[in-house]
Design a protein around this motif. Structure first.
Motif, PDB file in Angstrom:
ATOM      1  N   LYS A  23       0.866  -1.180   0.000  1.00 38.41           N
ATOM      2  CA  LYS A  23       0.000   0.000   0.000  1.00 38.41           C
ATOM      3  C   LYS A  23       0.909   1.237   0.000  1.00 38.41           C
ATOM      4  N   ILE A  24       0.440   2.272  -0.634  1.00 41.14           N
ATOM      5  CA  ILE A  24       1.237   3.497  -0.703  1.00 41.14           C
ATOM      6  C   ILE A  24       0.519   4.570   0.095  1.00 41.14           C
ATOM      7  N   GLU A  25       1.282   5.212   0.974  1.00 42.45           N
ATOM      8  CA  GLU A  25       0.656   6.215   1.842  1.00 42.45           C
ATOM      9  C   GLU A  25       1.437   7.532   1.796  1.00 42.45           C
ATOM     10  N   ARG A  26       0.709   8.621   1.955  1.00 44.16           N
ATOM     11  CA  ARG A  26       1.342   9.950   1.954  1.00 44.16           C
ATOM     12  C   ARG A  26       1.352  10.473   3.387  1.00 44.16           C
ATOM     13  N   GLY A  27       2.516  10.864   3.854  1.00 38.69           N
ATOM     14  CA  GLY A  27       2.651  11.299   5.252  1.00 38.69           C
ATOM     15  C   GLY A  27       2.264  12.760   5.449  1.00 38.69           C
ATOM     16  N   VAL A  62      -3.673   1.608  -9.220  1.00 41.66           N
ATOM     17  CA  VAL A  62      -2.926   1.720 -10.477  1.00 41.66           C
ATOM     18  C   VAL A  62      -1.403   1.664 -10.268  1.00 41.66           C
ATOM     19  N   CYS A  63      -0.972   1.672  -9.013  1.00 45.87           N
ATOM     20  CA  CYS A  63       0.465   1.694  -8.726  1.00 45.87           C
ATOM     21  C   CYS A  63       1.129   0.411  -9.205  1.00 45.87           C
ATOM     22  N   ARG A  64       2.259   0.552  -9.860  1.00 44.96           N
ATOM     23  CA  ARG A  64       2.997  -0.608 -10.373  1.00 44.96           C
ATOM     24  C   ARG A  64       4.315  -0.835  -9.619  1.00 44.96           C
ATOM     25  N   ASN A  65       4.432  -0.265  -8.474  1.00 49.32           N
ATOM     26  CA  ASN A  65       5.566  -0.519  -7.585  1.00 49.32           C
ATOM     27  C   ASN A  65       6.929  -0.171  -8.178  1.00 49.32           C
ATOM     28  N   CYS A  66       6.993   0.913  -8.929  1.00 52.04           N
ATOM     29  CA  CYS A  66       8.294   1.266  -9.506  1.00 52.04           C
ATOM     30  C   CYS A  66       9.146   2.056  -8.509  1.00 52.04           C
ATOM     31  N   PHE A  67       8.545   2.582  -7.455  1.00 53.11           N
ATOM     32  CA  PHE A  67       9.230   3.311  -6.375  1.00 53.11           C
ATOM     33  C   PHE A  67       9.764   4.681  -6.786  1.00 53.11           C
ATOM     34  N   ARG A  68       9.415   5.124  -7.997  1.00 53.83           N
ATOM     35  CA  ARG A  68       9.973   6.386  -8.470  1.00 53.83           C
ATOM     36  C   ARG A  68       9.490   7.570  -7.630  1.00 53.83           C
ATOM     37  N   CYS A  69       8.209   7.592  -7.306  1.00 56.96           N
ATOM     38  CA  CYS A  69       7.681   8.719  -6.543  1.00 56.96           C
ATOM     39  C   CYS A  69       8.349   8.792  -5.167  1.00 56.96           C
ATOM     40  N   ILE A  70       8.652   7.614  -4.628  1.00 59.64           N
ATOM     41  CA  ILE A  70       9.259   7.576  -3.290  1.00 59.64           C
ATOM     42  C   ILE A  70      10.669   8.167  -3.351  1.00 59.64           C
ATOM     43  N   GLN A  71      11.381   7.818  -4.426  1.00 60.84           N
ATOM     44  CA  GLN A  71      12.735   8.345  -4.570  1.00 60.84           C
ATOM     45  C   GLN A  71      12.739   9.840  -4.839  1.00 60.84           C
ATOM     46  N   GLU A  72      11.736  10.313  -5.541  1.00 62.14           N
ATOM     47  CA  GLU A  72      11.777  11.707  -5.990  1.00 62.14           C
ATOM     48  C   GLU A  72      11.040  12.700  -5.093  1.00 62.14           C
ATOM     49  N   CYS A  73      10.330  12.202  -4.104  1.00 60.49           N
ATOM     50  CA  CYS A  73       9.613  13.126  -3.220  1.00 60.49           C
ATOM     51  C   CYS A  73      10.638  13.926  -2.400  1.00 60.49           C
ATOM     52  N   PRO A  74      10.624  15.263  -2.476  1.00 61.70           N
ATOM     53  CA  PRO A  74      11.650  16.062  -1.786  1.00 61.70           C
ATOM     54  C   PRO A  74      11.562  15.965  -0.265  1.00 61.70           C
ATOM     55  N   ARG A  75      10.402  15.528   0.248  1.00 55.74           N
ATOM     56  CA  ARG A  75      10.237  15.481   1.702  1.00 55.74           C
ATOM     57  C   ARG A  75      10.222  14.055   2.256  1.00 55.74           C
ATOM     58  N   GLY A  76      10.437  13.077   1.413  1.00 59.09           N
ATOM     59  CA  GLY A  76      10.375  11.687   1.893  1.00 59.09           C
ATOM     60  C   GLY A  76       9.019  11.383   2.500  1.00 59.09           C
ATOM     61  N   ALA A  77       7.974  11.961   1.897  1.00 63.02           N
ATOM     62  CA  ALA A  77       6.636  11.850   2.499  1.00 63.02           C
ATOM     63  C   ALA A  77       5.881  10.603   2.064  1.00 63.02           C
ATOM     64  N   LEU A  78       6.401   9.896   1.066  1.00 64.26           N
ATOM     65  CA  LEU A  78       5.656   8.733   0.573  1.00 64.26           C
ATOM     66  C   LEU A  78       6.264   7.436   1.111  1.00 64.26           C
ATOM     67  N   GLU A  79       5.392   6.535   1.421  1.00 59.20           N
ATOM     68  CA  GLU A  79       5.876   5.273   2.005  1.00 59.20           C
ATOM     69  C   GLU A  79       5.117   4.103   1.392  1.00 59.20           C
ATOM     70  N   LYS A  80       5.859   3.095   1.004  1.00 54.26           N
ATOM     71  CA  LYS A  80       5.203   1.872   0.530  1.00 54.26           C
ATOM     72  C   LYS A  80       5.465   0.791   1.568  1.00 54.26           C
ATOM     73  N   SER A  81       4.427   0.074   1.934  1.00 52.78           N
ATOM     74  CA  SER A  81       4.639  -0.998   2.910  1.00 52.78           C
ATOM     75  C   SER A  81       3.815  -2.219   2.518  1.00 52.78           C
ATOM     76  N   LEU A  82       4.258  -3.368   3.000  1.00 51.10           N
ATOM     77  CA  LEU A  82       3.523  -4.607   2.734  1.00 51.10           C
ATOM     78  C   LEU A  82       2.186  -4.545   3.448  1.00 51.10           C
ATOM     79  N   ASP A  83       1.127  -4.883   2.734  1.00 47.98           N
ATOM     80  CA  ASP A  83      -0.205  -4.830   3.322  1.00 47.98           C
ATOM     81  C   ASP A  83      -0.475  -6.146   4.054  1.00 47.98           C
ATOM     82  N   LYS A  84      -0.722  -6.024   5.360  1.00 51.58           N
ATOM     83  CA  LYS A  84      -0.928  -7.242   6.164  1.00 51.58           C
ATOM     84  C   LYS A  84      -2.150  -8.015   5.678  1.00 51.58           C
ATOM     85  N   ASP A  85      -3.190  -7.308   5.264  1.00 50.81           N
ATOM     86  CA  ASP A  85      -4.397  -7.968   4.747  1.00 50.81           C
ATOM     87  C   ASP A  85      -4.040  -8.830   3.552  1.00 50.81           C
TER      88      ASP A  85
END
Ligand code: SF4
Ligand code: SF4
Length: 469
Positions: A23-27, A62-85
């Motif tokens: 899941k991708i979350e915005r902090g 629609v996310c394809r897990n490329c991690f690009r947004c996470i790398q490019e966010c200037p504030r490190g505000a995006l987080e991808k984590s394994l969904d327990k469900d």
């Protein structure tokens, strides 16, 4: 050369409440700069509809897990984590990753690219302990998917003759039985779970669109489903043949639920059905401990098609939870070998169902000895259903599925079959097999882990054991 069978896929996302692996979350530290909207080509990040100054929640669908947004966010505000469900989905047979594959296949009908960086084991129970011999993969002409080679995936259902008999003048004495061709070695087995009318109709329409068949109880054959009657195989009890004679007159095949009476009365039952209408009869047999003996007796008694049904994890259906239950691979091999031993294998068609969860299970089941397979759960998983094996089988559908247009639901099922068909072509091309029916029982073109393990280490460990004694 017959016309090539082609399944046209159509990208069909279902924006329902899926569970995804990540899941991708915005902090809270997001400054709404909008950079992620530019770097994500899948448009997972958008500005809020009400207030465009703020970012909307990321769209995991629609996310394809490329991690690009996470790398490019200037504030490190995006987080991808394994969904327990997500990790809780499935169980020991229906692994959670299978759901991702099936959902993706149903969405675009493409062969998913998997295997890169794979760090898991290369063997496991059941079909996972067999590999196919793809020694022809190096030949550039061996390419069914891209049309460089004609590969037929069609199979024939019905009773066949072992040999032809002629009289002295050369006149054919043997009666040639009727058979039915279907273009893929897969039929649909109607799932018993309560399905909404749109899902029911969509699955039947998908079977018709693919030119295959679906096994359906007469109670489910409603007026809108009747339009596809040529693709429906009604399943009835042998005691209800007369009651369903009007229905039998409209179909090409009828399935009888097995009970012991059928063992001795099959020829009369088949004759009775043929007198109503010239249809093929399928006997549906649960995969119990003695299934190969039952199948052998039915085949000797003139059975045209026998459908062996294992449980949803591909295990023997003996009602116990014992560890000694055979798995699909071993059940099919036992049935096939028994018929070979009885010299009647070529006369009867064997359908296998239960535990056919992934595209590769189709050619593997055929290599073990099935003529074709039947599937049910993958059809529902294609629609976003989640299956839980523990503590008991539970199937959950995404909310809102009952409101989705029949056409959309149908496309998902057609896409799934498109992806499976492409993978079958790939396997057959790589194996150098041009006709699906030639896969049947070709165990010489498969490698079984148990056998090579025994060949390599069996003697060694046996010696040790003996020495210890
Ligand atoms: S790039 Fe980072 S800070 Fe900028 S909008 Fe996206 S999540 Fe927020
Ligand atoms: S990980 Fe990739 S695909 Fe997913 S939201 Fe970020 S940029 Fe988009």
């Amino acid at each position: 050369m017959p016309k090539k069978y082609h399944i046209t896929a159509k990208v069909t996302p279902l924006n329902l409440d899926y569970v995804y692996k990540f899941k991708i979350e915005r902090g809270e530290n997001c400054i709404n700069c909008g950079r992620c909207t530019k770097v994500c080509i899948y448009e997972a990040h958008k500005r809020g509809k009400g207030d465009p100054r703020k970012m909307a929640d990321p769209n995991t669908v629609v996310c394809r897990n490329c991690f690009r947004c996470i790398q490019e966010c200037p504030r490190g505000a995006l987080e991808k984590s394994l969904d327990k469900d997500f990790l809780n989905i499935g169980g020991s047979y229906w692994k959670s990753d299978m759901f991702i594959t099936l959902w993706k296949q149903a969405e675009d009908g493409k062969v998913p690219v998997t295997g890169a960086g794979y760090r898991g084991p290369f063997t496991g129970p059941g079909f996972d302990s067999m590999w196919t011999d793809m020694s022809e993969i190096v030949r550039p002409t061996r390419d069914g998917i891209h049309g460089r080679e004609y590969i037929s995936t069609s199979v024939e259902l019905g009773r066949k003759l072992n040999h032809l008999a002629f009289d002295e003048s050369g006149k054919l004495l043997s009666k040639i039985h009727d058979t039915i061709d279907i273009p893929i070695p897969i039929i649909f087995d109607f799932p018993k779970d309560n399905l909404s009318p749109n899902v029911k109709l969509a699955i039947v329409r998908a079977a018709a669109e693919l030119n295959t068949c679906i096994v359906l109880s007469p109670d489910h054959i409603t007026a809108d489903i009747k339009k596809y009657i040529k693709n429906i195989i009604p399943i009835i009890s042998h005691k209800e043949i007369d009651r369903h004679s009007a229905l039998i007159k409209t179909v090409r095949m009828v399935a009888l639920d097995y009970d012991e009476e059928i063992l001795s009365s099959l020829p009369e039952l088949q004759d009775k059905i043929k007198k109503i209408h010239n249809v093929l009869t399928i006997v549906r047999v649960p995969a119990t401990k003695s299934v190969e003996q039952i199948v052998s007796r039915l085949a000797k008694n003139g059975a045209e098609i026998i459908h062996v049904v294992a449980d949803y994890c591909g295990m023997e259906n003996d009602g116990s939870a014992g560890l000694n239950r055979r798995l699909a691979k071993d059940i099919i091999r036992a049935v096939h070998l028994k018929l070979v031993e009885d010299r009647i294998r070529d006369e009867v068609t064997i359908i296998f169902s239960g535990g056919i969860a992934m595209a590769e299970h189709v050619p593997k089941a055929m290599l073990c000895g099935a003529d074709l397979t039947a599937i049910d759960l993958p059809l529902l998983i294609a629609l976003g259903a989640r299956l839980y094996e523990e503590p008991e089988k539970l199937l959950l559908f995404p909310e809102g599925l009952d409101k989705i247009a029949v056409r959309t639901v149908m496309h998902r099922v057609v896409n799934l079959m498109g992806a499976w068909h492409s993978q079958l072509l790939e396997v057959m091309g790589a194996m150098g097999i041009r006709e699906a029916r030639r896969l049947r029982g070709e165990t010489g073109r498969a490698i079984f882990f148990e056998e090579i393990d025994n060949e390599t280490f069996g003697k060694l460990f046996k010696k040790r054991e003996t020495a210890n004694v």
